[in-house]
Design a protein around this motif. Structure first.
Motif, PDB file in Angstrom:
ATOM      1  N   ARG A  20      54.275  33.411  53.392  1.00 35.13           N
ATOM      2  CA  ARG A  20      54.388  31.981  53.629  1.00 35.13           C
ATOM      3  C   ARG A  20      53.947  31.676  55.062  1.00 35.13           C
ATOM      4  O   ARG A  20      54.322  32.383  55.999  1.00 35.13           O
ATOM      5  CB  ARG A  20      55.825  31.500  53.422  1.00 35.13           C
ATOM      6  N   GLY A  21      53.162  30.627  55.193  1.00 29.98           N
ATOM      7  CA  GLY A  21      52.666  30.227  56.501  1.00 29.98           C
ATOM      8  C   GLY A  21      51.281  29.647  56.361  1.00 29.98           C
ATOM      9  O   GLY A  21      50.955  29.003  55.353  1.00 29.98           O
ATOM     10  N   THR A  22      50.433  29.876  57.354  1.00 28.09           N
ATOM     11  CA  THR A  22      49.062  29.363  57.349  1.00 28.09           C
ATOM     12  C   THR A  22      48.104  30.525  57.523  1.00 28.09           C
ATOM     13  O   THR A  22      48.361  31.433  58.323  1.00 28.09           O
ATOM     14  CB  THR A  22      48.849  28.345  58.481  1.00 28.09           C
ATOM     15  N   VAL A  23      47.009  30.513  56.764  1.00 32.06           N
ATOM     16  CA  VAL A  23      45.999  31.559  56.884  1.00 32.06           C
ATOM     17  C   VAL A  23      44.669  30.928  57.279  1.00 32.06           C
ATOM     18  O   VAL A  23      44.260  29.900  56.738  1.00 32.06           O
ATOM     19  CB  VAL A  23      45.865  32.372  55.574  1.00 32.06           C
ATOM     20  N   LEU A  24      44.026  31.549  58.261  1.00 35.16           N
ATOM     21  CA  LEU A  24      42.694  31.168  58.717  1.00 35.16           C
ATOM     22  C   LEU A  24      41.740  32.289  58.342  1.00 35.16           C
ATOM     23  O   LEU A  24      42.007  33.457  58.631  1.00 35.16           O
ATOM     24  CB  LEU A  24      42.691  30.964  60.228  1.00 35.16           C
ATOM     25  N   THR A  25      40.655  31.961  57.670  1.00 41.21           N
ATOM     26  CA  THR A  25      39.600  32.931  57.398  1.00 41.21           C
ATOM     27  C   THR A  25      38.304  32.411  57.997  1.00 41.21           C
ATOM     28  O   THR A  25      38.057  31.200  58.012  1.00 41.21           O
ATOM     29  CB  THR A  25      39.415  33.169  55.889  1.00 41.21           C
ATOM     30  N   MET A  26      37.494  33.344  58.512  1.00 40.73           N
ATOM     31  CA  MET A  26      36.284  32.930  59.212  1.00 40.73           C
ATOM     32  C   MET A  26      35.168  33.923  58.962  1.00 40.73           C
ATOM     33  O   MET A  26      35.361  35.135  59.055  1.00 40.73           O
ATOM     34  CB  MET A  26      36.551  32.835  60.716  1.00 40.73           C
ATOM     35  N   GLN A  27      34.024  33.413  58.657  1.00 43.90           N
ATOM     36  CA  GLN A  27      32.847  34.233  58.393  1.00 43.90           C
ATOM     37  C   GLN A  27      32.219  34.706  59.703  1.00 43.90           C
ATOM     38  O   GLN A  27      32.065  33.920  60.644  1.00 43.90           O
ATOM     39  CB  GLN A  27      31.825  33.409  57.609  1.00 43.90           C
ATOM     40  N   PRO A  28      31.845  35.985  59.799  1.00 41.03           N
ATOM     41  CA  PRO A  28      31.068  36.416  60.967  1.00 41.03           C
ATOM     42  C   PRO A  28      29.800  35.586  61.085  1.00 41.03           C
ATOM     43  O   PRO A  28      29.146  35.283  60.095  1.00 41.03           O
ATOM     44  CB  PRO A  28      30.749  37.884  60.649  1.00 41.03           C
ATOM     45  N   GLY A  29      29.470  35.187  62.279  1.00 39.76           N
ATOM     46  CA  GLY A  29      28.294  34.355  62.496  1.00 39.76           C
ATOM     47  C   GLY A  29      28.588  32.876  62.559  1.00 39.76           C
ATOM     48  O   GLY A  29      27.698  32.086  62.904  1.00 39.76           O
TER      49      GLY A  29
END
Length: 301
Positions: free
Chosen positions: A104-113
């Protein structure tokens, strides 16, 4: 764990290469190279990669927990995250979600580049020597919460700006959050919070580039123009360990990744990390892990 649909195909399907699951740009709001959303049950990266099994992804994941504890494995080390903790998983790292704990919480995902090179360097996006589990003090946690909430609002606002400006705002807002996160991570990774000196930084980068072919401390020292004694002091100050231990740890990690994610014979795994003699590789691996390569692979199965 992010709100990613189940249609992320692996970049490699054969048994002789690590299966890596890419960031699904087409599933992000507006097709941008990042996503920020709540964590919750019933979410996965890919239907063929159950989260409770060891798997690998090629994008950044930052999870900020509001409940816990949660047990999570990153690069074969177990971490326990409590409310207010963050986990930062970098591209190429292997990890496994808990089968029983609620995320539970917040997830950040980020693409390389997604971010420019200068920002990548300033935010230490590829500092694999830094710990993935971060425990900010109350003031830093409040600032991170506020920064991440701001980023989420900007991410979800797709109506007030054209896409090009929306993406630019996201990059700037994301940079602010990552700078705070990188400052926290750098402090957690240094004995006494000291800045690592240039000798260690150069050594770390050289090992990351050449560990599969070069296991010699003296060879690294010569290549970098330092005496062996200087390199020993620099690595001890930055990590508390030795240069040889640093090299061996990186070699073992890569061997574990290959054993976990490929069908390569043990002999070829050893060769891939610099051990053409299978007996020497098995001895090296068992001495540092307590398991033979075959036993380690069998445990993961």
């Amino acid at each position: 764990m992010a709100d990613m649909a189940s249609e992320i195909a692996p970049t490699v399907g054969g048994g002789d290469a690590i299966r890596t699951f890419p960031f699904p740009v087409e599933l992000a709001v507006g097709g941008v190279g990042m996503q920020v959303c709540p964590m919750g049950a019933g979410r996965t990266w890919h239907a063929d990669a159950p989260l409770h099994r060891v798997h690998r992804i090629d994008f950044h994941v930052v999870m900020l927990f509001t409940e816990g504890p949660v047990r999570h494995m990153v690069d074969f080390a177990e971490y326990e995250a409590r409310p207010g903790d963050l986990l930062w998983i970098r591209p190429g790292q292997v990890h496994r979600f808990s089968r029983t704990d609620a995320y539970r919480g917040t997830v950040l995902t980020m693409q390389p580049g997604f971010l420019p090179r200068a920002t990548v360097e300033a935010t230490n996006l590829y500092r694999y020597d830094l710990p993935p589990l971060l425990r900010p003090d109350p003031d830093r946690l409040a600032a991170l919460h506020a920064s991440l909430a701001h980023l989420r609002r900007e991410y979800e606002d797709t109506t007030t700006l054209p896409l090009s400006l929306h993406t630019a705002v996201l990059r700037h807002t994301l940079t602010g959050f990552l700078l705070r996160l990188a400052h926290l991570a750098a402090g957690a990774g240094r004995p006494g919070g000291r800045q690592p000196d240039s000798a260690f930084t150069l050594f770390r980068d050289a090992v990351e580039k050449d560990f599969a072919a070069n296991h010699s401390v003296s060879a690294y020292a010569d290549a970098l123009g330092y005496s062996r004694r200087t390199l020993v002091r620099a690595v001890r100050a930055a990590t508390g360990g030795t240069p040889k231990g640093f090299i061996d740890k990186r070699v073992v990690l890569e061997a574990k990744r290959l054993l976990a994610h490929t069908d390569l014979p043990v002999t070829r795994v050893g060769a891939a990390v610099g051990f053409p003699d299978p007996a020497n590789f098995s001895k090296f691996f068992q001495l540092r892990t307590g398991h033979t390569p075959a036993a380690f692979r069998a445990e993961l199965g």
